[in-house]
Motif scaffolding. Structure first.
Motif, mmCIF file in Angstrom:
data_model
loop_
_atom_site.group_PDB
_atom_site.id
_atom_site.type_symbol
_atom_site.label_atom_id
_atom_site.label_comp_id
_atom_site.label_asym_id
_atom_site.label_seq_id
_atom_site.Cartn_x
_atom_site.Cartn_y
_atom_site.Cartn_z
ATOM 1 N N ALA A 55 1.692 12.392 -3.333
ATOM 2 C CA ALA A 55 3.154 12.425 -3.227
ATOM 3 C C ALA A 55 3.699 11.064 -2.785
ATOM 4 O O ALA A 55 4.784 10.651 -3.216
ATOM 5 N N LYS A 56 2.968 10.372 -1.919
ATOM 6 C CA LYS A 56 3.401 9.040 -1.480
ATOM 7 C C LYS A 56 3.415 8.048 -2.640
ATOM 8 O O LYS A 56 4.152 7.071 -2.613
ATOM 9 N N CYS A 57 2.604 8.295 -3.645
ATOM 10 C CA CYS A 57 2.530 7.406 -4.813
ATOM 11 C C CYS A 57 3.537 7.771 -5.899
ATOM 12 O O CYS A 57 3.848 6.936 -6.757
ATOM 13 N N ALA A 58 4.041 8.987 -5.868
ATOM 14 C CA ALA A 58 4.886 9.503 -6.950
ATOM 15 C C ALA A 58 6.118 8.636 -7.187
ATOM 16 O O ALA A 58 6.783 8.194 -6.249
ATOM 17 N N GLY A 59 6.370 8.370 -8.456
ATOM 18 C CA GLY A 59 7.553 7.613 -8.844
ATOM 19 C C GLY A 59 7.394 6.106 -8.811
ATOM 20 O O GLY A 59 8.297 5.387 -9.233
ATOM 21 N N LEU A 60 6.271 5.619 -8.334
ATOM 22 C CA LEU A 60 6.041 4.176 -8.290
ATOM 23 C C LEU A 60 5.326 3.715 -9.556
ATOM 24 O O LEU A 60 4.511 4.438 -10.129
ATOM 25 N N THR A 61 5.607 2.497 -9.970
ATOM 26 C CA THR A 61 4.930 1.916 -11.126
ATOM 27 C C THR A 61 3.545 1.425 -10.704
ATOM 28 O O THR A 61 3.251 1.279 -9.510
ATOM 29 N N ALA A 62 2.746 1.139 -11.699
ATOM 30 C CA ALA A 62 1.406 0.604 -11.432
ATOM 31 C C ALA A 62 1.489 -0.681 -10.620
ATOM 32 O O ALA A 62 0.691 -0.896 -9.701
ATOM 33 N N GLU A 63 2.439 -1.510 -10.939
ATOM 34 C CA GLU A 63 2.595 -2.778 -10.225
ATOM 35 C C GLU A 63 2.966 -2.544 -8.761
ATOM 36 O O GLU A 63 2.473 -3.230 -7.866
ATOM 37 N N GLN A 64 3.847 -1.580 -8.508
ATOM 38 C CA GLN A 64 4.210 -1.266 -7.127
ATOM 39 C C GLN A 64 3.012 -0.708 -6.360
ATOM 40 O O GLN A 64 2.797 -1.058 -5.203
ATOM 41 N N LEU A 65 2.255 0.159 -6.995
ATOM 42 C CA LEU A 65 1.089 0.752 -6.334
ATOM 43 C C LEU A 65 0.059 -0.310 -5.945
ATOM 44 O O LEU A 65 -0.647 -0.151 -4.944
ATOM 45 N N ALA A 66 -0.033 -1.363 -6.724
ATOM 46 C CA ALA A 66 -1.024 -2.416 -6.480
ATOM 47 C C ALA A 66 -0.499 -3.538 -5.601
ATOM 48 O O ALA A 66 -1.247 -4.461 -5.274
ATOM 49 N N ARG A 67 0.757 -3.459 -5.176
ATOM 50 C CA ARG A 67 1.370 -4.531 -4.393
ATOM 51 C C ARG A 67 1.171 -4.313 -2.901
ATOM 52 O O ARG A 67 1.566 -3.279 -2.363
ATOM 53 N N PRO A 68 0.575 -5.277 -2.201
ATOM 54 C CA PRO A 68 0.515 -5.179 -0.740
ATOM 55 C C PRO A 68 1.941 -5.221 -0.195
ATOM 56 O O PRO A 68 2.724 -6.091 -0.571
ATOM 57 N N ALA A 69 2.269 -4.287 0.674
ATOM 58 C CA ALA A 69 3.651 -4.169 1.136
ATOM 59 C C ALA A 69 3.879 -4.726 2.525
ATOM 60 O O ALA A 69 5.019 -4.904 2.930
ATOM 61 N N THR A 70 2.817 -4.999 3.251
ATOM 62 C CA THR A 70 2.977 -5.465 4.626
ATOM 63 C C THR A 70 2.047 -6.640 4.916
ATOM 64 O O THR A 70 1.076 -6.502 5.646
ATOM 65 N N PRO A 71 2.325 -7.803 4.309
ATOM 66 C CA PRO A 71 1.489 -8.970 4.573
ATOM 67 C C PRO A 71 1.397 -9.262 6.068
ATOM 68 O O PRO A 71 2.354 -8.968 6.781
ATOM 69 N N PRO A 72 0.300 -9.761 6.550
ATOM 70 C CA PRO A 72 -0.801 -10.335 5.793
ATOM 71 C C PRO A 72 -1.824 -9.305 5.299
ATOM 72 O O PRO A 72 -2.793 -9.670 4.655
ATOM 73 N N SER A 73 -1.609 -8.018 5.571
ATOM 74 C CA SER A 73 -2.532 -6.991 5.090
ATOM 75 C C SER A 73 -2.552 -6.973 3.570
ATOM 76 O O SER A 73 -1.521 -7.165 2.923
ATOM 77 N N THR A 74 -3.704 -6.725 3.008
ATOM 78 C CA THR A 74 -3.834 -6.585 1.557
ATOM 79 C C THR A 74 -3.912 -5.121 1.139
ATOM 80 O O THR A 74 -4.129 -4.828 -0.035
ATOM 81 N N LEU A 75 -3.725 -4.214 2.072
ATOM 82 C CA LEU A 75 -3.812 -2.787 1.781
ATOM 83 C C LEU A 75 -2.692 -2.366 0.832
ATOM 84 O O LEU A 75 -1.550 -2.786 0.979
#
Length: 172
Positions: free
Chosen positions: A36-56
């Motif tokens: 559900a946390k992934c729903a509606g996001l594009t592949a690019e968004q899913l692969a984008r680190p959102a909280t640098p410097p973390s790469t998660l």
């Protein structure tokens, strides 16, 4: 056309149930929560680190949980001769960082398929059934359920923060 992660509704957790139904219910709830946390996001968004410097990333979490499901239910508990998903001898964390947005749909499908395969492996097996884990510890199927619930719950906390940082969505 850009792939977008499909909607996923969370199943209700059992309020009063036997141990097996309770364990399966909570595991299903946490599995659904990640998707559900992934729903509606594009592949690019899913692969984008959102909280640098973390790469998660959310895609890394999807891949990691598919790996963990297979590892504990199928390889270790059931003793199936299936290779590990994503990780290699050279890169034990490839599930988290060797990401390709072009494979996001396949990675998402792999988690769903792994969940189904793991549920099939555990179906009808006694929670007290044991196996020997790496390091020689004797564990049982109950332990695997509790560990997977803990694993998903911990990473769903990460997913909450990642999703909010990506697009402001909270409370999914």
């Amino acid at each position: 056309m850009t792939w977008t992660a499909p909607t996923r509704e969370r199943r209700e957790t059992p309020a009063a149930a036997g141990e097996r139904a309770m364990l399966q219910g909570w595991l299903d709830f946490h599995r659904d929560t990640l998707l559900a946390k992934c729903a509606g996001l594009t592949a690019e968004q899913l692969a984008r680190p959102a909280t640098p410097p973390s790469t998660l990333t959310l895609l890394g979490l999807v891949r990691h949980l598919a790996y963990v499901e297979r590892c504990w239910f199928r390889q270790r508990f059931a003793g199936e001769d299936v290779e590990a998903l994503y990780v290699t001898e050279d890169d034990a964390d490839a599930d988290l960082h060797a990401l390709d947005p072009a494979r996001a749909a396949a990675d998402h499908a792999a988690l769903r398929a792994e969940i189904a395969a793991c549920d099939a492996v555990a179906a009808g097996r006694d929670l007290d059934e044991t196996f020997t884990a790496p390091g020689g510890r004797t564990l049982n199927l109950r332990w695997v359920y509790v560990h997977l619930i803990e694993e998903y719950a911990r990473h769903n906390g990460h997913a909450d923060l990642l999703r909010e940082a990506l697009d402001g969505t909270i409370g999914t």
